[in-house]
Every structure is written in C-alpha cells, then in structure tokens.
Write a protein that holds these residues in place. Structure first.
Motif, PDB file in Angstrom:
ATOM      1  N   ILE A  18       0.733  -1.457  -0.102  1.00  0.00           N
ATOM      2  CA  ILE A  18      -0.023   0.349  -0.197  1.00  0.00           C
ATOM      3  C   ILE A  18       0.985   1.370  -0.104  1.00  0.00           C
ATOM      4  O   ILE A  18       2.027   1.588   0.612  1.00  0.00           O
ATOM      5  N   ASP A  60       2.871  -6.086   2.690  1.00  0.00           N
ATOM      6  CA  ASP A  60       4.130  -5.017   3.862  1.00  0.00           C
ATOM      7  C   ASP A  60       3.924  -5.611   4.974  1.00  0.00           C
ATOM      8  O   ASP A  60       4.379  -4.956   6.029  1.00  0.00           O
ATOM      9  N   PHE A  63       6.580  -4.533   7.759  1.00  0.00           N
ATOM     10  CA  PHE A  63       6.433  -3.042   8.924  1.00  0.00           C
ATOM     11  C   PHE A  63       5.587  -3.892   9.765  1.00  0.00           C
ATOM     12  O   PHE A  63       4.353  -4.181  10.592  1.00  0.00           O
ATOM     13  N   GLU A  65       5.657  -3.172  13.282  1.00  0.00           N
ATOM     14  CA  GLU A  65       5.026  -2.266  14.004  1.00  0.00           C
ATOM     15  C   GLU A  65       3.865  -2.199  14.298  1.00  0.00           C
ATOM     16  O   GLU A  65       3.031  -1.922  15.290  1.00  0.00           O
ATOM     17  N   ASP A  66       2.834  -2.852  13.035  1.00  0.00           N
ATOM     18  CA  ASP A  66       1.925  -2.247  13.229  1.00  0.00           C
ATOM     19  C   ASP A  66       0.538  -3.789  13.654  1.00  0.00           C
ATOM     20  O   ASP A  66      -0.491  -3.403  14.201  1.00  0.00           O
ATOM     21  N   ARG A  85      -3.828  -5.932   5.190  1.00  0.00           N
ATOM     22  CA  ARG A  85      -3.602  -6.252   6.343  1.00  0.00           C
ATOM     23  C   ARG A  85      -3.640  -7.549   6.968  1.00  0.00           C
ATOM     24  O   ARG A  85      -3.230  -8.350   8.268  1.00  0.00           O
ATOM     25  N   GLY A 114       1.621   1.572  14.870  1.00  0.00           N
ATOM     26  CA  GLY A 114       1.889   2.878  14.185  1.00  0.00           C
ATOM     27  C   GLY A 114       1.369   3.711  14.460  1.00  0.00           C
ATOM     28  O   GLY A 114       1.769   5.084  14.684  1.00  0.00           O
ATOM     29  N   ARG A 130      -7.213   4.254  10.669  1.00  0.00           N
ATOM     30  CA  ARG A 130      -6.965   2.861  10.681  1.00  0.00           C
ATOM     31  C   ARG A 130      -6.773   2.322  11.657  1.00  0.00           C
ATOM     32  O   ARG A 130      -6.428   0.904  13.171  1.00  0.00           O
ATOM     33  N   LEU A 159      -1.137   9.257   7.588  1.00  0.00           N
ATOM     34  CA  LEU A 159      -1.087   7.281   8.229  1.00  0.00           C
ATOM     35  C   LEU A 159      -1.661   7.658   9.419  1.00  0.00           C
ATOM     36  O   LEU A 159      -2.226   6.886   9.247  1.00  0.00           O
ATOM     37  N   HIS A 160      -0.296   7.449  10.038  1.00  0.00           N
ATOM     38  CA  HIS A 160      -0.394   6.862  11.202  1.00  0.00           C
ATOM     39  C   HIS A 160       0.329   8.654  12.127  1.00  0.00           C
ATOM     40  O   HIS A 160       0.615   9.301  12.032  1.00  0.00           O
ATOM     41  N   LEU A 241       6.556   3.036   0.541  1.00  0.00           N
ATOM     42  CA  LEU A 241       5.620   2.177   0.685  1.00  0.00           C
ATOM     43  C   LEU A 241       5.147   2.907   1.615  1.00  0.00           C
ATOM     44  O   LEU A 241       4.139   2.321   2.717  1.00  0.00           O
ATOM     45  N   ASP A 242       5.665   4.137   2.173  1.00  0.00           N
ATOM     46  CA  ASP A 242       4.851   4.744   3.053  1.00  0.00           C
ATOM     47  C   ASP A 242       5.630   4.152   4.795  1.00  0.00           C
ATOM     48  O   ASP A 242       4.921   4.455   5.784  1.00  0.00           O
ATOM     49  N   GLY A 243       6.698   4.032   4.725  1.00  0.00           N
ATOM     50  CA  GLY A 243       6.965   3.058   5.714  1.00  0.00           C
ATOM     51  C   GLY A 243       8.095   3.576   6.888  1.00  0.00           C
ATOM     52  O   GLY A 243       9.036   3.694   5.520  1.00  0.00           O
ATOM     53  N   CYS A 247       8.738   1.836  11.732  1.00  0.00           N
ATOM     54  CA  CYS A 247       7.716   0.910  11.320  1.00  0.00           C
ATOM     55  C   CYS A 247       7.753  -0.458  11.150  1.00  0.00           C
ATOM     56  O   CYS A 247       7.348  -1.553  11.139  1.00  0.00           O
TER      57      CYS A 247
HETATM   58  C1  CIR Z   1       0.632   0.303   4.905  1.00  0.00           C
HETATM   59  O1  CIR Z   1       0.749   1.263   4.485  1.00  0.00           O
HETATM   60  O2  CIR Z   1       0.537   0.218   6.053  1.00  0.00           O
HETATM   61  C2  CIR Z   1       2.325   0.130   4.551  1.00  0.00           C
HETATM   62  N1  CIR Z   1       2.363   0.362   3.375  1.00  0.00           N
HETATM   63  C3  CIR Z   1       3.205   1.319   5.697  1.00  0.00           C
HETATM   64  C4  CIR Z   1       3.124   0.800   7.088  1.00  0.00           C
HETATM   65  C5  CIR Z   1       3.977   1.939   7.922  1.00  0.00           C
HETATM   66  N2  CIR Z   1       3.717   1.687   9.001  1.00  0.00           N
HETATM   67  C6  CIR Z   1       3.772   1.759   9.883  1.00  0.00           C
HETATM   68  O3  CIR Z   1       4.061   3.466   9.925  1.00  0.00           O
HETATM   69  N3  CIR Z   1       4.572   1.987  10.992  1.00  0.00           N
END
Ligand code: CIR
Length: 252
Positions: A18, A60, A63, A65-66, A85, A114, A130, A159-160, A241-243, A247
C-alpha cells in the motif's frame, strides 16, 4: 531500556504494498540491504534482534510495528485497519507469546501499532483511518491493569500518528505542524519538522541513540543539537511504501 526487537524481512511482493508516496515501486534487493543495515544497527545498540521470514500474501509484512503493542508487562495483538493487512497480526502472536503474556484485540476494533506512541507509562493513541476509538479503548482495557494510561488523540491527514509525532528522549518530541500545539502533548518540548522534511519526523529512539533517516539535513541538525548518539540509515525503499524507521520493528 529496550533489550529485544522483532523484525520481518521484506517480501518480494512488496512492490504491491500500500502506498500514497508517489515515489515509484521499491527495489526488493535494495530493500533487503537497507533492512539488513537496520537490523545490524539495532544489534549494535545491544538488542537481541529476531528476524522473521516474510509471509506470502502480505506485501506490507515487513512493517511489523503495526501488528502489536508491546511493553514490559504485556503484548497486545492488534487487528490492523488496512483490509489487505488483516491477519498479519496472527503471524506475530506466537512469536510474542514466547516472551510476554498476550492479549488479543478483535474487530470491529481496529488499531495499528504505528498509531501508538509509548512514553513511559502513557500510550498516546492516534485516532486515524487505521485506528478507531474502539481500538484505543480495547488497548486501554488491556494495559490499565499494569498501571498504564491511554490518551486518545485525533490525527490529521497522515497515515499514522507516528508519521507525525515521535519521542526522541530528553522529554522531546519531533512533531508535524499539525501537532505543534496539541494540548495532549503540552508536557513535552516539541521540535516542529516542516513538510519539506516530513518523512524525518519518524525517527527511532533506542536506549539513548536516535536513528534518523538519511537525507534530511535540517532534522539531522536539530537532533544533533540535542546531543547524544545518532545513527543515520538509508530508508529510500521503505519510504516508497510510506514506511519509516519505527515501522520496521517491535521493540521491548
Ligand atoms: C501501510 O500502508 O500499511 C504500509 N505500506 C506502511 C505501514 C507503515 N507502518 C508504520 O508506519 N508503522
């Protein structure tokens, strides 16, 4: 003091991860190199680093951490808010169960790590696309018996929560302009990181050392001014990937 970290190697499927970044597809081989350097840095800081294999069907999955919120007393397994996810958290649960008592949160609560920032006995929980109120409440129920409190805080467009706010020790937060005056964070000194270096808001503070993504000179200078050790890491492929730095691991 952190003593352990759990990471997961990037998947070849990461090209289908994502993203909102608009920076192109990640290069898998380069991502593996950057991930190795990340794990090496954590090891050099004295952590026992577990590196899990990628899981098929989850682009994904690096990552990690999520997938959970882990503290000294308990590991809380979190149902991810991103539909693609959902289920990643179930692959991390057995790994954590060997190290902590595990509590599992189930949908319709959603919560991604996140969005959770722990500073001492407080968890700040960003309410985002999220993470919902029910997720924050379920986390509070899981950690309250151990003496922790949970402070929900409304997120902006990022995002987070930790895309925008991170703790770097010394009672100091790196924050986006959106959180510069947030009353929930008034107890902290805040360093505002502008939109030109937005990605560098996600620094990772481990046992007195700040990991900083390479290529953000203004943020590097601000963190350097605080004193303490700094390690710069190349993160280009995860950024696609925005990570960010937080993450890629669970620390505890
Ligand atoms: C997502 O959109 O879930 C992943 N592409 C990126 C997750 C990043 N995770 C984080 O900031 N803890």
């Amino acid at each position: 003091m952190f003593t352990h970290a759990i990471t997961r190697r990037p998947s070849e499927e990461m090209v289908d991860g994502i993203t909102t970044a608009n920076l192109g597809k990640p290069d898998f081989r380069l991502a593996i190199k950057q991930h190795d350097a990340y794990c090496h840095a954590l090891t050099e800081l004295g952590l026992d680093v577990v590196v899990l294999d990628a899981v098929a069907g989850y682009p994904d999955c690096c990552f990690v951490e999520d997938t959970a919120v882990v503290c000294s007393d308990v590991a809380v397994i979190t149902p991810l808010g991103a539909p693609s996810r959902q289920g990643e958290q179930l692959t991390i649960a057995p790994v954590l169960a060997r190290r902590r008592p595990v509590v599992r949160i189930d949908p319709p609560a959603i919560i991604e790590g996140g969005d959770v920032l722990q500073v001492e006995n407080t968890f700040f929980v960003g309410i985002s696309e999220r993470t919902n109120e029910a997720g924050a409440e379920a986390l509070a129920k899981a950690v309250r018996p151990y003496g922790y409190s949970v402070v929900p805080i409304a997120c902006g467009p990022s995002l987070h929560f930790k895309t925008d706010v991170n703790y770097i020790g010394r009672n100091t937060l790196l924050v986006s302009p959106f959180f510069a005056n947030a009353p929930e964070l008034e107890a902290f000194d805040r360093i505002v990181v502008g939109d030109d270096e937005a990605y560098a808001r996600n620094c990772l503070y481990i046992n007195g050392t700040t990991l900083v993504p390479a290529g953000f000179p203004k943020t590097l200078a601000k963190v350097t001014d605080l004193g303490g050790n700094i390690v710069e890491l190349e993160m280009s492929e995860f950024r696609k990937l925005d990570g960010g730095l937080t993450c890629l691991s669970l620390r505890f």
